[in-house]
Design an enzyme around this catalytic site. Structure first.
Site, PDB file in Angstrom:
ATOM      1  N   ARG A 181     -11.072   4.348   8.706  1.00  0.00           N
ATOM      2  CA  ARG A 181     -10.007   3.887   7.797  1.00  0.00           C
ATOM      3  C   ARG A 181      -8.942   3.158   8.604  1.00  0.00           C
ATOM      4  O   ARG A 181      -8.545   3.602   9.665  1.00  0.00           O
ATOM      5  CB  ARG A 181      -9.391   5.085   7.077  1.00  0.00           C
ATOM      6  CG  ARG A 181     -10.408   5.725   6.136  1.00  0.00           C
ATOM      7  CD  ARG A 181      -9.723   6.452   5.064  1.00  0.00           C
ATOM      8  NE  ARG A 181      -9.183   7.713   5.606  1.00  0.00           N
ATOM      9  CZ  ARG A 181      -9.444   8.887   5.041  1.00  0.00           C
ATOM     10  NH1 ARG A 181     -10.229   8.947   3.986  1.00  0.00           N
ATOM     11  NH2 ARG A 181      -8.916   9.979   5.515  1.00  0.00           N
TER      12      ARG A 181
ATOM     13  N   ARG B 231       1.330   8.025  12.904  1.00  0.00           N
ATOM     14  CA  ARG B 231       0.926   9.260  13.593  1.00  0.00           C
ATOM     15  C   ARG B 231      -0.587   9.447  13.522  1.00  0.00           C
ATOM     16  O   ARG B 231      -1.220   9.871  14.486  1.00  0.00           O
ATOM     17  CB  ARG B 231       1.627  10.461  12.943  1.00  0.00           C
ATOM     18  CG  ARG B 231       1.277  11.807  13.551  1.00  0.00           C
ATOM     19  CD  ARG B 231       1.634  12.954  12.611  1.00  0.00           C
ATOM     20  NE  ARG B 231       0.828  12.889  11.391  1.00  0.00           N
ATOM     21  CZ  ARG B 231       1.158  13.501  10.255  1.00  0.00           C
ATOM     22  NH1 ARG B 231       2.293  14.194  10.172  1.00  0.00           N
ATOM     23  NH2 ARG B 231       0.394  13.412   9.196  1.00  0.00           N
TER      24      ARG B 231
ATOM     25  N   TYR C 135       0.843  -1.204   0.000  1.00  0.00           N
ATOM     26  CA  TYR C 135       0.000   0.000   0.000  1.00  0.00           C
ATOM     27  C   TYR C 135       0.879   1.255   0.000  1.00  0.00           C
ATOM     28  O   TYR C 135       0.697   2.175  -0.795  1.00  0.00           O
ATOM     29  CB  TYR C 135      -0.945   0.020   1.213  1.00  0.00           C
ATOM     30  CG  TYR C 135      -1.726   1.319   1.289  1.00  0.00           C
ATOM     31  CD1 TYR C 135      -1.404   2.298   2.236  1.00  0.00           C
ATOM     32  CD2 TYR C 135      -2.735   1.599   0.369  1.00  0.00           C
ATOM     33  CE1 TYR C 135      -2.076   3.515   2.273  1.00  0.00           C
ATOM     34  CE2 TYR C 135      -3.425   2.807   0.394  1.00  0.00           C
ATOM     35  CZ  TYR C 135      -3.082   3.764   1.347  1.00  0.00           C
ATOM     36  OH  TYR C 135      -3.748   4.969   1.366  1.00  0.00           O
TER      37      TYR C 135
ATOM     38  N   PHE D  66      14.908  19.557  -0.634  1.00  0.00           N
ATOM     39  CA  PHE D  66      13.554  19.066  -0.939  1.00  0.00           C
ATOM     40  C   PHE D  66      13.348  17.658  -0.383  1.00  0.00           C
ATOM     41  O   PHE D  66      12.278  17.325   0.122  1.00  0.00           O
ATOM     42  CB  PHE D  66      13.340  19.091  -2.455  1.00  0.00           C
ATOM     43  CG  PHE D  66      12.070  18.452  -2.931  1.00  0.00           C
ATOM     44  CD1 PHE D  66      12.089  17.182  -3.487  1.00  0.00           C
ATOM     45  CD2 PHE D  66      10.845  19.099  -2.823  1.00  0.00           C
ATOM     46  CE1 PHE D  66      10.915  16.568  -3.930  1.00  0.00           C
ATOM     47  CE2 PHE D  66       9.666  18.495  -3.258  1.00  0.00           C
ATOM     48  CZ  PHE D  66       9.710  17.223  -3.814  1.00  0.00           C
TER      49      PHE D  66
HETATM   50  C1  LIG Z   1       2.317  10.714   0.823  1.00  0.00           C
HETATM   51  C2  LIG Z   1       3.582  11.506   0.555  1.00  0.00           C
HETATM   52  C3  LIG Z   1       4.589  11.233   1.664  1.00  0.00           C
HETATM   53  C4  LIG Z   1       4.176  11.067  -0.768  1.00  0.00           C
HETATM   54  C5  LIG Z   1       3.192  13.021   0.505  1.00  0.00           C
HETATM   55  N1  LIG Z   1       4.336  13.927   0.274  1.00  0.00           N
HETATM   56  C6  LIG Z   1       4.861  14.598   1.322  1.00  0.00           C
HETATM   57  O1  LIG Z   1       4.554  14.329   2.492  1.00  0.00           O
HETATM   58  C7  LIG Z   1       5.862  15.703   1.021  1.00  0.00           C
HETATM   59  C8  LIG Z   1       6.017  16.629   2.199  1.00  0.00           C
HETATM   60  C9  LIG Z   1       4.716  17.393   2.375  1.00  0.00           C
HETATM   61  O2  LIG Z   1       3.858  17.390   1.527  1.00  0.00           O
HETATM   62  N2  LIG Z   1       4.591  18.003   3.536  1.00  0.00           N
HETATM   63  C10 LIG Z   1       3.367  18.689   3.823  1.00  0.00           C
HETATM   64  C11 LIG Z   1       2.572  17.715   4.650  1.00  0.00           C
HETATM   65  C12 LIG Z   1       1.184  18.144   4.820  1.00  0.00           C
HETATM   66  O3  LIG Z   1       0.658  18.698   3.835  1.00  0.00           O
HETATM   67  O4  LIG Z   1       0.688  17.903   5.902  1.00  0.00           O
HETATM   68  C13 LIG Z   1       3.660  19.939   4.600  1.00  0.00           C
HETATM   69  O5  LIG Z   1       2.901  20.886   4.433  1.00  0.00           O
HETATM   70  O6  LIG Z   1       4.687  19.897   5.346  1.00  0.00           O
HETATM   71  O7  LIG Z   1       7.127  15.174   0.683  1.00  0.00           O
HETATM   72  C14 LIG Z   1       7.116  14.139  -0.277  1.00  0.00           C
HETATM   73  C15 LIG Z   1       8.506  13.891  -0.767  1.00  0.00           C
HETATM   74  C16 LIG Z   1       9.428  14.918  -0.796  1.00  0.00           C
HETATM   75  C17 LIG Z   1      10.758  14.656  -1.158  1.00  0.00           C
HETATM   76  C18 LIG Z   1      11.176  13.379  -1.485  1.00  0.00           C
HETATM   77  C19 LIG Z   1      10.260  12.311  -1.474  1.00  0.00           C
HETATM   78  C20 LIG Z   1      10.642  10.991  -1.793  1.00  0.00           C
HETATM   79  C21 LIG Z   1       9.728   9.961  -1.756  1.00  0.00           C
HETATM   80  C22 LIG Z   1       8.393  10.217  -1.431  1.00  0.00           C
HETATM   81  C23 LIG Z   1       7.976  11.499  -1.097  1.00  0.00           C
HETATM   82  C24 LIG Z   1       8.908  12.559  -1.110  1.00  0.00           C
HETATM   83  C25 LIG Z   1       6.098  14.340  -1.380  1.00  0.00           C
HETATM   84  C26 LIG Z   1       6.500  14.698  -2.651  1.00  0.00           C
HETATM   85  C27 LIG Z   1       5.514  14.841  -3.642  1.00  0.00           C
HETATM   86 CL1  LIG Z   1       5.993  15.258  -5.239  1.00  0.00          CL
HETATM   87  C28 LIG Z   1       4.162  14.637  -3.364  1.00  0.00           C
HETATM   88  C29 LIG Z   1       3.774  14.305  -2.067  1.00  0.00           C
HETATM   89  C30 LIG Z   1       4.727  14.181  -1.070  1.00  0.00           C
END
Ligand SMILES: CC(C)(C)CN1C(=O)[C@@H](CC(=O)N[C@@H](CC(=O)O)C(=O)O)O[C@H](c2cccc3ccccc23)c2cc(Cl)ccc21
Length: 376
Positions: A234, A224, A177, A294
């Site tokens: 869920r 968390r 998942y 990033f």
């Molecule tokens: C589910 C997830 C972990 C993939 C979500 N995800 C992340 O969590 C974001 C961080 C984020 O969105 N923080 C938000 C959290 C929130 O909104 O509550 C903030 O405001 O701090 O980072 C990831 C992310 C960033 C950098 C490298 C990554 C490598 C593998 C997978 C994910 C990676 C992310 C990169 C991309 Cl392109 C798209 C989504 C994400």
């Protein structure tokens, strides 16, 4: 980057960055700081993923509608008119303004499906008019970036349908998942990094490390968000683990089951900590400062969250969040891999120092912590 001759961003791109700020609070600034072509590519990737995630999360969409939506989602990237107006979720904005993401250059394959949803109960006229904004910019990206984003959306959308109406069973399924919703993001990002030439081809090729970067973040989120998810019906905690500590996942929130719940929580955190060495190995390969920031910022937020959650009853009664001040301090302090290692070392040591004597997984947790510490 479509700019007019004053160097201005195009209106559609400006709007995309407005949606980015809307949907990702503190993380938008980190994306905007990315160098070169990565900035727009990852801004659009992020918005498209948010839209897909909004469909998956929207409990008001019946499965017979949601399953084709998820499976065909990537096709919307070639459909200049696709939109969906029936989402009640908070991030609905990127769904309703979806054509902005995928309009500007009709994709090479002409399989344009005129798929769009207009059974909207929402009165978001503004968003309807503005929907092509998001659709537009996807197709303004270089084809190599479009192919990565489309491929990941296709695989993610199909993967999400596997887990729509059931919780997570085995630890293998937990990994499956998390691969679909976060590991694929890491694999896609790594391919974008390499395609932009800002990182080596190896970064884009090593899917195992990229996948585990995503698993570390997603497992942390799932650990968390126990109560929030349980209250919404869920179940993302794997039954293979919680089944040892209670009859139903929701039982772990009962005060009488507090000790069992903490042992379950600690076992899941131990499972997530096994990923630390791979995450450090991945970040060690990065050479571009903006790409490193990033990637590093969500990782240090995750290890800090795991430490805050470890053996903490608050996870079962509320939501444990890192305070903004702490987050900003950490975001400032991750400019190189040595600093990231130091932060990983600090929080892993904190966990190791708090392993309860009577925790059934104490020995395993000590082992995993020392393996993580050996890499930091
Ligand atoms: C589910 C997830 C972990 C993939 C979500 N995800 C992340 O969590 C974001 C961080 C984020 O969105 N923080 C938000 C959290 C929130 O909104 O509550 C903030 O405001 O701090 O980072 C990831 C992310 C960033 C950098 C490298 C990554 C490598 C593998 C997978 C994910 C990676 C992310 C990169 C991309 Cl392109 C798209 C989504 C994400």
């Amino acid at each position: 980057m479509p700019r007019n001759n004053q160097g201005e961003l195009s209106p559609t791109l400006k709007q995309c960055y407005k949606y980015l700020k809307l949907t990702s609070r503190s993380f938008a600034a980190v994306i905007q700081a990315l160098d070169g072509e990565l900035r727009n590519a990852i801004c659009i990737f992020y918005l498209v993923l948010r839209a897909l995630d909004t469909v998956e999360d929207d409990m008001t969409i019946p499965n017979d509608v949601k399953i084709p939506m998820l499976r065909h989602f990537h096709l919307n990237l070639q459909d200049t008119h696709w939109s969906f107006h029936d989402s009640k979720e908070k991030d609905k904005i990127v769904l309703e303004d979806f054509p902005t993401v995928s309009l500007a250059s009709l994709c090479v394959c002409l399989c344009v499906c005129e798929w769009s949803f207009h059974d909207s109960k929402e009165k978001d006229k503004i968003v309807l008019e503005d929907f092509p904004t998001i659709t537009a910019e996807f197709q303004a990206l270089a084809p190599v970036y479009q192919e990565v984003i489309s491929d990941i959306c296709c695989k993610m959308g199909n993967g999400m349908t596997v887990f729509l109406d059931r919780g997570v069973g085995s630890l293998h399924e937990w990994n499956e998942y998390c691969h679909y919703v976060a590991g694929l993001v890491g694999i896609g990002l790594s391919r974008l990094f390499s395609a932009s030439k800002l990182e080596s081809p190896e970064v884009g090729r090593d899917e195992r490390l990229a996948n585990n970067m995503g698993l570390f973040l997603q497992k942390t989120n799932i650990i968390r968000d126990y109560l929030e998810d349980v209250l919404q019906g869920r179940e993302f905690w794997p039954k293979e683990v919680w089944g040892k500590y209670g009859r139903k996942l929701g039982d772990l929130a009962e005060p009488d089951n507090r000790q069992q719940a903490l042992h379950c929580l600690n076992e899941l955190i131990t499972n997530a900590l096994e990923l630390v060495p791979d995450c450090i190995a991945y970040m060690t390969r990065l050479h571009n400062q903006s790409v490193f920031n990033f990637c590093a910022i969500p990782q240090v937020m995750a290890i800090a969250t795991l430490e805050r959650c470890y053996n903490n009853p608050a996870v079962l009664t509320g939501v444990v969040k890192i305070r903004k001040g702490e987050a900003v301090k950490m975001m400032m302090g991750v400019s190189n891999v040595e600093k990231v290692k130091a932060i990983m070392h600090y929080f892993t040591s904190q966990i190791e120092s708090r392993i309860p004597k009577d925790d059934p997984n104490a020995e395993r947790t000590r082992e995993v912590c020392s393996k993580a510490l050996a890499c930091t």
